[in-house]
Scaffold this motif. Sequence first.
Motif, PDB file in Angstrom:
ATOM      1  N   VAL A 156     -23.324 -16.215   1.841  1.00 54.34           N
ATOM      2  CA  VAL A 156     -22.037 -15.499   1.572  1.00 54.34           C
ATOM      3  C   VAL A 156     -22.138 -14.112   0.894  1.00 54.34           C
ATOM      4  CG1 VAL A 156     -19.553 -15.626   0.542  1.00 54.34           C
ATOM      5  CG2 VAL A 156     -20.557 -17.823   1.596  1.00 54.34           C
ATOM      6  N   HIS A 157     -21.345 -13.134   1.519  1.00 50.81           N
ATOM      7  CA  HIS A 157     -21.485 -12.011   0.942  1.00 50.81           C
ATOM      8  C   HIS A 157     -20.212 -11.509   0.564  1.00 50.81           C
ATOM      9  CE1 HIS A 157     -25.561 -11.446   2.565  1.00 50.81           C
ATOM     10  NE2 HIS A 157     -25.114 -12.048   3.543  1.00 50.81           N
ATOM     11  N   ARG A 158     -19.802 -11.059  -0.858  1.00 51.10           N
ATOM     12  CA  ARG A 158     -18.408 -10.717  -1.068  1.00 51.10           C
ATOM     13  C   ARG A 158     -18.499  -9.233  -1.669  1.00 51.10           C
ATOM     14  NH1 ARG A 158     -15.877 -14.055  -5.031  1.00 51.10           N
ATOM     15  NH2 ARG A 158     -13.966 -13.104  -4.339  1.00 51.10           N
ATOM     16  N   GLU A 159     -19.405  -8.832  -2.153  1.00 47.01           N
ATOM     17  CA  GLU A 159     -19.275  -7.402  -2.748  1.00 47.01           C
ATOM     18  C   GLU A 159     -19.674  -6.400  -1.796  1.00 47.01           C
ATOM     19  OE1 GLU A 159     -21.496  -7.246  -6.337  1.00 47.01           O
ATOM     20  OE2 GLU A 159     -20.451  -8.904  -7.366  1.00 47.01           O
ATOM     21  N   GLY A 160     -18.922  -5.383  -1.835  1.00 47.51           N
ATOM     22  CA  GLY A 160     -19.229  -4.266  -0.770  1.00 47.51           C
ATOM     23  C   GLY A 160     -18.889  -3.025  -1.124  1.00 47.51           C
ATOM     24  N   ARG A 161     -18.995  -1.894  -0.235  1.00 52.04           N
ATOM     25  CA  ARG A 161     -18.761  -0.558  -0.717  1.00 52.04           C
ATOM     26  C   ARG A 161     -18.199   0.117   0.605  1.00 52.04           C
ATOM     27  NH1 ARG A 161     -22.783   0.612  -2.924  1.00 52.04           N
ATOM     28  NH2 ARG A 161     -23.917   1.655  -1.326  1.00 52.04           N
ATOM     29  N   MET A 162     -16.878   0.669   0.257  1.00 51.15           N
ATOM     30  CA  MET A 162     -16.275   1.441   1.589  1.00 51.15           C
ATOM     31  C   MET A 162     -16.332   2.949   1.291  1.00 51.15           C
ATOM     32  SD  MET A 162     -12.378   1.042   3.266  1.00 51.15           S
ATOM     33  CE  MET A 162     -12.869  -0.705   3.627  1.00 51.15           C
ATOM     34  N   ARG A 163     -16.543   3.935   2.211  1.00 52.42           N
ATOM     35  CA  ARG A 163     -16.401   5.339   1.793  1.00 52.42           C
ATOM     36  C   ARG A 163     -15.176   5.902   2.662  1.00 52.42           C
ATOM     37  NH1 ARG A 163     -16.886   8.004   6.578  1.00 52.42           N
ATOM     38  NH2 ARG A 163     -18.319   7.031   8.165  1.00 52.42           N
ATOM     39  N   LEU A 164     -14.751   6.976   1.936  1.00 49.55           N
ATOM     40  CA  LEU A 164     -13.347   7.334   2.550  1.00 49.55           C
ATOM     41  C   LEU A 164     -13.661   7.858   4.165  1.00 49.55           C
ATOM     42  CD1 LEU A 164     -12.594  10.334   0.111  1.00 49.55           C
ATOM     43  CD2 LEU A 164     -11.445   8.047   0.425  1.00 49.55           C
ATOM     44  N   ALA A 165     -12.938   7.796   4.940  1.00 51.48           N
ATOM     45  CA  ALA A 165     -12.723   7.962   6.392  1.00 51.48           C
ATOM     46  C   ALA A 165     -12.768   9.595   6.541  1.00 51.48           C
ATOM     47  CB  ALA A 165     -11.666   7.335   7.011  1.00 51.48           C
ATOM     48  N   THR A 166     -13.560  10.055   7.528  1.00 50.76           N
ATOM     49  CA  THR A 166     -13.570  11.495   8.035  1.00 50.76           C
ATOM     50  C   THR A 166     -12.528  11.305   9.267  1.00 50.76           C
ATOM     51  OG1 THR A 166     -15.161  11.049   9.638  1.00 50.76           O
ATOM     52  CG2 THR A 166     -15.797  11.754   7.379  1.00 50.76           C
ATOM     53  N   ALA A 167     -12.148  12.504   9.716  1.00 51.07           N
ATOM     54  CA  ALA A 167     -11.366  12.598  10.780  1.00 51.07           C
ATOM     55  C   ALA A 167     -11.928  12.104  12.217  1.00 51.07           C
ATOM     56  CB  ALA A 167     -11.007  14.147  11.225  1.00 51.07           C
ATOM     57  N   ALA A 168     -13.268  12.358  12.117  1.00 49.63           N
ATOM     58  CA  ALA A 168     -14.203  11.674  13.400  1.00 49.63           C
ATOM     59  C   ALA A 168     -14.076  10.011  13.226  1.00 49.63           C
ATOM     60  CB  ALA A 168     -15.785  12.145  13.297  1.00 49.63           C
ATOM     61  N   ASP A 169     -14.042   9.363  12.070  1.00 49.05           N
ATOM     62  CA  ASP A 169     -14.018   7.908  12.049  1.00 49.05           C
ATOM     63  C   ASP A 169     -12.676   7.626  12.706  1.00 49.05           C
ATOM     64  OD1 ASP A 169     -16.269   7.618  10.460  1.00 49.05           O
ATOM     65  OD2 ASP A 169     -15.338   8.190   8.590  1.00 49.05           O
ATOM     66  N   GLU A 170     -11.624   8.282  12.353  1.00 43.62           N
ATOM     67  CA  GLU A 170     -10.330   7.867  13.119  1.00 43.62           C
ATOM     68  C   GLU A 170     -10.186   8.124  14.568  1.00 43.62           C
ATOM     69  OE1 GLU A 170      -6.754   8.427  10.691  1.00 43.62           O
ATOM     70  OE2 GLU A 170      -7.748   7.278   9.041  1.00 43.62           O
ATOM     71  N   ILE A 171     -10.721   9.348  14.984  1.00 41.83           N
ATOM     72  CA  ILE A 171     -10.566   9.786  16.418  1.00 41.83           C
ATOM     73  C   ILE A 171     -11.590   9.014  17.238  1.00 41.83           C
ATOM     74  CG2 ILE A 171     -10.919  11.808  17.893  1.00 41.83           C
ATOM     75  CD1 ILE A 171      -9.685  13.497  15.258  1.00 41.83           C
ATOM     76  N   LEU A 172     -12.795   9.117  17.021  1.00 39.45           N
ATOM     77  CA  LEU A 172     -13.793   8.668  17.809  1.00 39.45           C
ATOM     78  C   LEU A 172     -13.752   7.484  18.410  1.00 39.45           C
ATOM     79  CD1 LEU A 172     -17.087  10.782  16.604  1.00 39.45           C
ATOM     80  CD2 LEU A 172     -15.594  11.149  18.617  1.00 39.45           C
ATOM     81  N   PRO A 173     -13.381   6.383  17.537  1.00 39.96           N
ATOM     82  CA  PRO A 173     -13.357   5.023  18.018  1.00 39.96           C
ATOM     83  C   PRO A 173     -12.198   5.067  19.383  1.00 39.96           C
ATOM     84  CG  PRO A 173     -13.335   4.956  15.754  1.00 39.96           C
ATOM     85  CD  PRO A 173     -13.214   6.316  16.170  1.00 39.96           C
ATOM     86  N   LEU A 174     -11.139   5.588  19.381  1.00 41.04           N
ATOM     87  CA  LEU A 174     -10.098   5.816  20.377  1.00 41.04           C
ATOM     88  C   LEU A 174     -10.878   6.130  21.774  1.00 41.04           C
ATOM     89  CD1 LEU A 174      -7.317   8.034  18.525  1.00 41.04           C
ATOM     90  CD2 LEU A 174      -7.582   5.527  18.897  1.00 41.04           C
ATOM     91  N   LYS A 175     -12.237   6.621  21.840  1.00 43.60           N
ATOM     92  CA  LYS A 175     -12.851   6.449  23.056  1.00 43.60           C
ATOM     93  C   LYS A 175     -13.612   5.373  23.384  1.00 43.60           C
ATOM     94  CE  LYS A 175     -13.500  11.667  22.392  1.00 43.60           C
ATOM     95  NZ  LYS A 175     -14.382  12.833  22.420  1.00 43.60           N
ATOM     96  N   ASP A 176     -13.807   4.473  22.582  1.00 42.95           N
ATOM     97  CA  ASP A 176     -14.499   3.300  23.122  1.00 42.95           C
ATOM     98  C   ASP A 176     -13.858   2.436  23.845  1.00 42.95           C
ATOM     99  OD1 ASP A 176     -15.393   0.493  22.342  1.00 42.95           O
ATOM    100  OD2 ASP A 176     -16.848   1.413  20.939  1.00 42.95           O
ATOM    101  N   PRO A 177     -14.451   2.129  24.873  1.00 36.95           N
ATOM    102  CA  PRO A 177     -13.782   1.252  25.811  1.00 36.95           C
ATOM    103  C   PRO A 177     -13.108  -0.166  25.112  1.00 36.95           C
ATOM    104  CG  PRO A 177     -16.298   1.490  26.464  1.00 36.95           C
ATOM    105  CD  PRO A 177     -15.884   2.338  25.174  1.00 36.95           C
ATOM    106  N   ARG A 178     -13.893  -0.607  24.239  1.00 41.60           N
ATOM    107  CA  ARG A 178     -13.532  -2.111  23.593  1.00 41.60           C
ATOM    108  C   ARG A 178     -11.954  -1.703  23.075  1.00 41.60           C
ATOM    109  NH1 ARG A 178     -18.551  -3.050  20.298  1.00 41.60           N
ATOM    110  NH2 ARG A 178     -18.207  -0.656  19.920  1.00 41.60           N
ATOM    111  N   VAL A 179     -11.794  -0.573  22.599  1.00 48.80           N
ATOM    112  CA  VAL A 179     -10.606   0.001  21.907  1.00 48.80           C
ATOM    113  C   VAL A 179      -9.495   0.142  22.908  1.00 48.80           C
ATOM    114  CG1 VAL A 179      -9.223   1.599  20.390  1.00 48.80           C
ATOM    115  CG2 VAL A 179     -11.387   0.802  19.779  1.00 48.80           C
ATOM    116  N   GLN A 180     -10.057   0.991  24.083  1.00 47.41           N
ATOM    117  CA  GLN A 180      -9.162   1.326  25.165  1.00 47.41           C
ATOM    118  C   GLN A 180      -8.708   0.054  25.906  1.00 47.41           C
ATOM    119  OE1 GLN A 180     -11.377   4.175  27.316  1.00 47.41           O
ATOM    120  NE2 GLN A 180     -10.905   5.595  26.106  1.00 47.41           N
ATOM    121  N   ALA A 181      -9.499  -0.964  26.221  1.00 50.31           N
ATOM    122  CA  ALA A 181      -9.077  -2.249  26.602  1.00 50.31           C
ATOM    123  C   ALA A 181      -8.132  -3.112  25.810  1.00 50.31           C
ATOM    124  CB  ALA A 181     -10.337  -3.041  26.996  1.00 50.31           C
ATOM    125  N   ASN A 182      -8.382  -2.998  24.347  1.00 47.31           N
ATOM    126  CA  ASN A 182      -7.455  -3.726  23.336  1.00 47.31           C
ATOM    127  C   ASN A 182      -7.447  -2.910  22.123  1.00 47.31           C
ATOM    128  OD1 ASN A 182      -6.293  -5.527  21.574  1.00 47.31           O
ATOM    129  ND2 ASN A 182      -8.141  -7.102  21.621  1.00 47.31           N
TER     130      ASN A 182
END
Length: 134
Positions: free
Chosen positions: A23-49
């Motif tokens: 079990v892994h509970r501790e983690g770290r997240m970085r601030l999102a960039t514009a690319a992090d929010e825009i590029l996934p929209l081109k992913d076919p998995r996101v376009q399908a769902n």
Amino acid sequence: MTGLRTEFDFVLPTGYLDSDGEVHREGRMRLATAADEILPLKDPRVQANPAYLVIILLSRVIVALGSVDLVNPKVIEGLFASDLTYLQDFYNRINSAGTAALKVTCPHCEQSFEAEPPPEGESMATPSISSTRR
């Protein structure tokens, strides 16, 4: 050094259970960039769902999760629902404007420390039910 904080530690409420049963509970997240929010929209998995957007987005911004070598969409898919909800909320909090830590001083011991501001619309004195479940 600018003093800009770009990575934030978190602890999952349940934890990611890997294929070895660890079990892994501790983690770290970085601030999102514009690319992090825009590029996934081109992913076919996101376009399908469109609901898959959160999976891709979190896999891009989570930089550490326990001893998991690589946090990829498969890892995010394997999270328990409570952890996915927690990470979505955490993402929104750290990427919202005005998330700077508050400098506070304890009235009893006069020790200074930084505290996370309450989510918008909440008071520290009266937290929502969702913020008390963590």
